[in-house]
Design an enzyme around this catalytic site. Sequence first.
Site, mmCIF file in Angstrom:
data_model
loop_
_atom_site.group_PDB
_atom_site.id
_atom_site.type_symbol
_atom_site.label_atom_id
_atom_site.label_comp_id
_atom_site.label_asym_id
_atom_site.label_seq_id
_atom_site.Cartn_x
_atom_site.Cartn_y
_atom_site.Cartn_z
ATOM 1 N N GLY A 1 0.828 -1.207 0.000
ATOM 2 C CA GLY A 1 0.000 0.000 0.000
ATOM 3 C C GLY A 1 0.857 1.249 0.000
ATOM 4 C CG ASN A 2 -0.415 4.668 -1.457
ATOM 5 O OD1 ASN A 2 -1.072 5.515 -0.873
ATOM 6 N ND2 ASN A 2 -0.894 3.966 -2.484
ATOM 7 N NE ARG A 3 3.945 8.109 5.137
ATOM 8 C CZ ARG A 3 4.759 9.164 5.064
ATOM 9 N NH1 ARG A 3 5.850 9.098 4.322
ATOM 10 N NH2 ARG A 3 4.489 10.265 5.714
#
Length: 414
Positions: free
Chosen positions: A210-212
């Site tokens: 995922g990413n932030r």
Amino acid sequence: MRIVVGVTGGIAAYKTVQLVRLLVTDGHDVHVIPTENALRFVGAPTWEAISRNPVTTSVHDDVPRVRHVALGQAADLVVIAPATAHTLAKMAAGLADDLLGTTLLATTAPVVVAPAMHTEMWRHPATRANIETLRKRGVRVVGPDSGRLTGDDSGPGRMVEPERLKDELDGLLRPAAVAPGPAGNDLEGMRVVVSAGGTREPIDPVRYIGNRSSGRQGVALALAAADRGAEVTLLAAHVEEGVLTEAHAHPRIQVQPAGTATELGEGVRTAAGDADVVVMAAAVADYRVAEVSETKLTKDSAPGGGLELRLVENEDILAGLARDRRAGQTIVGFAAETVASDEELVERARRKRERKGADLLAANAVGWSAGFETPDNAVVVVDARGEVVARAGGTKREVAEAVLDAIAAVRAGA
Ligand SMILES: Cc1cc2nc3c(=O)[nH]c(=O)nc-3n(C[C@H](O)[C@H](O)[C@H](O)COP(=O)(O)O)c2cc1C
């Protein structure tokens, strides 16, 4: 308020019992109209007891009161939950062979549908076309959610939870006293699609890449566009409920969840069908795991120590939208870049806009402590000539307003 709740033949009908209970508890006069098939899942006595009103499926009951049009005419809101593929098709065709069908044709009240079905049925071109037809007629489509379905499969198709559906209905029932945004109602009548948040690509049943991205910038764009008069579809990829609260309550925003890049791509393309503006603010994974493990990976999965995951490229949603855009449609991309200087940010924005073919590209600098998960942001916006048409810094709402100003200027031919 008088609310008609149409229930159709899916297992999710049990969730609608809770929805009716919530609406009755709020003091609404709720009339449940099940289809014949719906009664095979939850029976009439349950609906009558929980709604405190008589329940029938047929146009031939209670004929002196002309029930087949009376309920539709008197309704302040009609919600169909769950909405089966079959009933969506009937609605799109305007069929009226039962009490629910006639009520839907007799009403001028807002109509909300909460589809529920297996992923294959939801993705079928017939269902997609029916949903598009209904959307164009102003029917509000809430969900479906993505997740575990009846049986072992999972994917988009779950009916949204009753509490969320109730929030959406509350938004529609509230008098539309929405304060205009700083730019007034300059986007009135416009359909805007915004993607927000970050996609997650599964590795196994419990892990993902995922990413932030928190989704705050995308949500701010959706709220700003809706406050300026637009009808907004907000595709939210893993955005916390707390960040979405205002969007759920906004009468001109329809929130749709998305999980992976593939799901987000499908959702955006469907919503973009009749949109004037599409803003891709979500952080979409460039790659997904080639072979997702059906079972949780353990250290034994890679006996030699170290684990290799093979990644394959995801489709480029923004480039696809730009390539397939209709005449008059404006496609806007967002790019998060790690750069050393403002010049480098502008240069990257120019190159990316050109590569994707978007009308506008808003670029922001990100790093370990900038851009993500913060209330503030700073962007430069470049247009198709490569010119910087906007620079904005401040709260994500302020940045959103500046990006919308740039969009409005492009559409006005400035
Ligand atoms: C156990 C079971 C579950 C079903 N669930 C769904 C569903 O979730 N969505 C759907 O579109 N159809 C579902 N169906 C099929 C519908 O019941 C069927 O298409 C029916 O004709 C729908 O009629 P109605 O829309 O008039 O209620 C299900 C059928 C069965 C037997």
